[in-house]
Scaffold this active site. Structure first.
Site, PDB file in Angstrom:
ATOM      1  N   LYS A 166      34.526  28.834  72.011  1.00 57.22           N
ATOM      2  CA  LYS A 166      34.835  28.380  73.306  1.00 57.22           C
ATOM      3  C   LYS A 166      34.150  29.316  74.219  1.00 57.22           C
ATOM      4  CE  LYS A 166      37.644  27.340  76.981  1.00 57.22           C
ATOM      5  NZ  LYS A 166      37.233  28.203  78.264  1.00 57.22           N
ATOM      6  N   SER A 222      43.640  37.297  78.775  1.00 58.97           N
ATOM      7  CA  SER A 222      44.676  37.670  79.361  1.00 58.97           C
ATOM      8  C   SER A 222      45.901  37.371  78.343  1.00 58.97           C
ATOM      9  CB  SER A 222      45.030  36.741  80.492  1.00 58.97           C
ATOM     10  OG  SER A 222      45.189  35.347  80.042  1.00 58.97           O
ATOM     11  N   GLY A 225      47.289  33.570  78.514  1.00 58.21           N
ATOM     12  CA  GLY A 225      46.351  32.610  77.803  1.00 58.21           C
ATOM     13  C   GLY A 225      46.265  33.013  76.373  1.00 58.21           C
ATOM     14  N   GLU A 245      42.877  40.103  71.803  1.00 55.71           N
ATOM     15  CA  GLU A 245      43.067  41.332  72.617  1.00 55.71           C
ATOM     16  C   GLU A 245      43.570  40.662  73.920  1.00 55.71           C
ATOM     17  OE1 GLU A 245      40.332  44.167  74.898  1.00 55.71           O
ATOM     18  OE2 GLU A 245      39.495  43.618  72.795  1.00 55.71           O
ATOM     19  N   CYS A 282      38.212  46.441  79.626  1.00 58.54           N
ATOM     20  CA  CYS A 282      39.771  46.243  78.985  1.00 58.54           C
ATOM     21  C   CYS A 282      40.495  47.760  78.561  1.00 58.54           C
ATOM     22  CB  CYS A 282      39.704  45.593  77.596  1.00 58.54           C
ATOM     23  SG  CYS A 282      38.187  46.236  76.495  1.00 58.54           S
ATOM     24  N   GLU A 375      49.201  45.695  83.390  1.00 62.79           N
ATOM     25  CA  GLU A 375      47.953  45.770  83.722  1.00 62.79           C
ATOM     26  C   GLU A 375      47.652  45.183  84.867  1.00 62.79           C
ATOM     27  OE1 GLU A 375      43.462  44.825  81.834  1.00 62.79           O
ATOM     28  OE2 GLU A 375      45.206  44.046  80.984  1.00 62.79           O
TER      29      GLU A 375
END
Length: 509
Positions: A166, A222, A225, A245, A282, A375
């Site tokens: 995707k 995120s 998501g 992740e 990240c 975060e």
């Protein structure tokens, strides 16, 4: 209704560059997944598989100039950073090719019958087989290394699993170019182009995780998501592994002795790490526990000077820019939070780096300041000033899971004097990678690497970087009392493929 167009957008201006595709609906996703499923047999031969991975690296290198130019136009990450990331991606593909050739990832174990054991042991032969078609959800901030040809795709192909990607909306044109390069490599080895599928659009991402022929998924993005997809993967009639992740604060602890010894160096190093890539890594350090007092003040002064000298930069898209500005403003408005260098809008399309300070005590109990333990994507970090070791420990006790955790120790503490080992033990439950006297930005592609951590850093205990990432896409199978003539070559006594294995309790290489 006509499918919505997919546009390539320049984040430096916010203007559309070109239409590169259309968003995929359920029918297009189904076609891509079925084509990938039909290509499974073409990856069965490990020799073909490893050659394909090496050819994929060659194709990407051959198209380097165009790929880097396109990536920069869509991400504003800069040619130097992107050239290095592409090199890392090609290295990773070749590293997995080496792993495929070696064959240790198959974990071959053979036990001959033993009637004297209690209970008796029959003839047992175990190895690992690919799961099937893997769905890969590309990341925004690594258009090469965590995207179409990134670690999830490379490790899945190495395991023998076709992939449907995707594409991330921040780099759709690059995604098409990279997918085309991988398909050219596949063609060289008689592998159908369907072994690499590519779909665009939000609906495509939902349809992909729901498709009954998808056997597993990898995601980088995120918390919101990733959690939605994780839940969807678990809610399927047949749940599938979802290796996601999602987010990480990456805490840093600076001991009082370390600050007294080298406050200026630590402050400068922190500034470089938290602003690297405009704070879009990240593993950016998002929370730093620094002591109160003169040594801690020196650290903050050094950080102030270094961050203040950092040029404004462009985030990957305007949605991220808006979220960053709102997140910084909300955090800065909390009681007792100060902004020695104010992060914010650096221009119409850029952001400036900054950092916040707060008494660590504010983070030791539930309340509005919990926001500082989440975060904030972009060039911002929080420096929490602690009074003593007990207060720092209380903050650590409240942290969620992370990709990394770092401690800066003095020379004596690093040599085993003081609380160095104790602090390492306190950080170990928090993260998948624990650093001493370094900075977490920069994730080496190496056999011993682990890029993962307790939730919400990742949704599983696996890694997405390093050789063991291949394990995510495999499952063990045991054959019991199978006639030798029917066994896969990997499980025969004579070991015709020369694989590393454990044979009747002995490790053979």
């Amino acid at each position: 209704m006509a499918a919505a167009p997919v546009w390539s957008v320049d984040p430096r201006t916010g203007k559309q560059r070109e239409q590169v595709a259309v968003e995929a609906g359920a029918q297009e996703v189904d076609a891509a997944v079925r084509a990938a499923h039909a290509a499974r047999g073409s990856l069965a031969d490990r020799t073909v598989r490893s050659a394909f991975l090496r050819s994929a690296a060659d194709e990407l290198e051959g198209a380097r100039d165009r790929l880097v130019e396109t990536a920069d136009a869509e991400t504003a990450l800069g040619p130097v950073r992107l050239t290095g990331e592409l090199a890392r991606t090609c290295y990773q593909l070749r590293a997995f090719a080496d792993i495929v050739d070696e064959g240790a990832f198959l974990d071959v174990v053979i036990n001959h019958p033993d009637d004297t054991a209690t209970p008796p042991i029959p003839d047992l032969r175990r190895h690992k087989v690919p799961l099937g078609v893997v769905a890969v959800y590309s990341a925004s901030n690594f258009p090469f290394a965590f995207s179409v040809a990134g670690g999830d795709t490379a490790s899945a192909l190495a395991a023998g699993c076709p992939v449907v990607v995707k594409a991330h909306p921040d780099h759709p044109a690059l995604s098409e170019l990279v997918a085309a390069a991988l398909r050219r490599a596949a063609e060289q080895h008689g592998i159908p182009e369907g072994v690499i599928g590519l779909v665009h659009g939000f609906e495509a991402g939902i349809e992909l995780i729901k498709h009954p022929l998808i056997a597993a998924a990898g995601f980088t993005g995120s918390v919101r998501g990733g959690r939605a997809l994780f839940d969807a993967a678990a809610a399927r009639p047949v749940p599938i592994p979802f290796h996601g992740e999602l987010g990480s604060l990456n805490p840093v602890v600076v001991t009082e002795a370390a600050a007294a010894e080298r406050a200026e160096a630590i402050g400068a190093g922190l500034a470089g790490s938290m602003t690297l890539g405009v704070g879009q890594f990240c593993v950016k350090p998002g929370l730093v526990l620094a002591p109160t007092g003169a040594a801690g003040d020196r650290l903050v002064k050094s950080l102030t000077d270094a961050v203040g000298d950092t040029e404004a930069g462009v985030l990957l898209d305007h949605r991220m820019r808006d979220n960053f500005l709102a997140g910084v403003a909300e955090r800065a408005a909390l009681p007792d939070v100060e902004s020695p260098v104010t992060a914010g809008a650096g221009g119409e399309h850029t952001v400036s780096a900054g950092f916040l300070t707060v008494p660590a005590e504010r983070l030791t109990t539930d309340g509005d300041h919990d926001l500082l333990l989440e975060e904030c994507f972009g060039p911002i970090t929080v420096v929490a000033r602690y009074e003593d070791e007990a207060e720092a420990r209380r903050v650590l006790d409240r942290l969620p899971g992370n990709l990394t955790a770092t401690v800066h120790l003095s020379t004596e503490e690093a040599a085993g004097e003081g609380r160095g080992a104790e602090i390492l033990a306190e950080l170990t439950p928090l993260a998948g990678r624990v650093l001493v006297n370094g900075w977490p930005t920069g994730v080496a592609v190496a056999p011993a690497q682990h890029h993962g951590g307790p939730y919400p850093a990742t949704t599983s205990t696996s890694t997405s970087v390093g050789g063991t990432a291949i394990e995510r896409w495999l499952r063990p199978v045991v054959y019991q009392n199978a006639p030798a003539a029917l066994l896969p070559a990997e499980l025969r006594d004579e070991n015709p493929l020369g694989l590393p294995r454990r044979f009747n309790g002995r490790l053979e290489r």
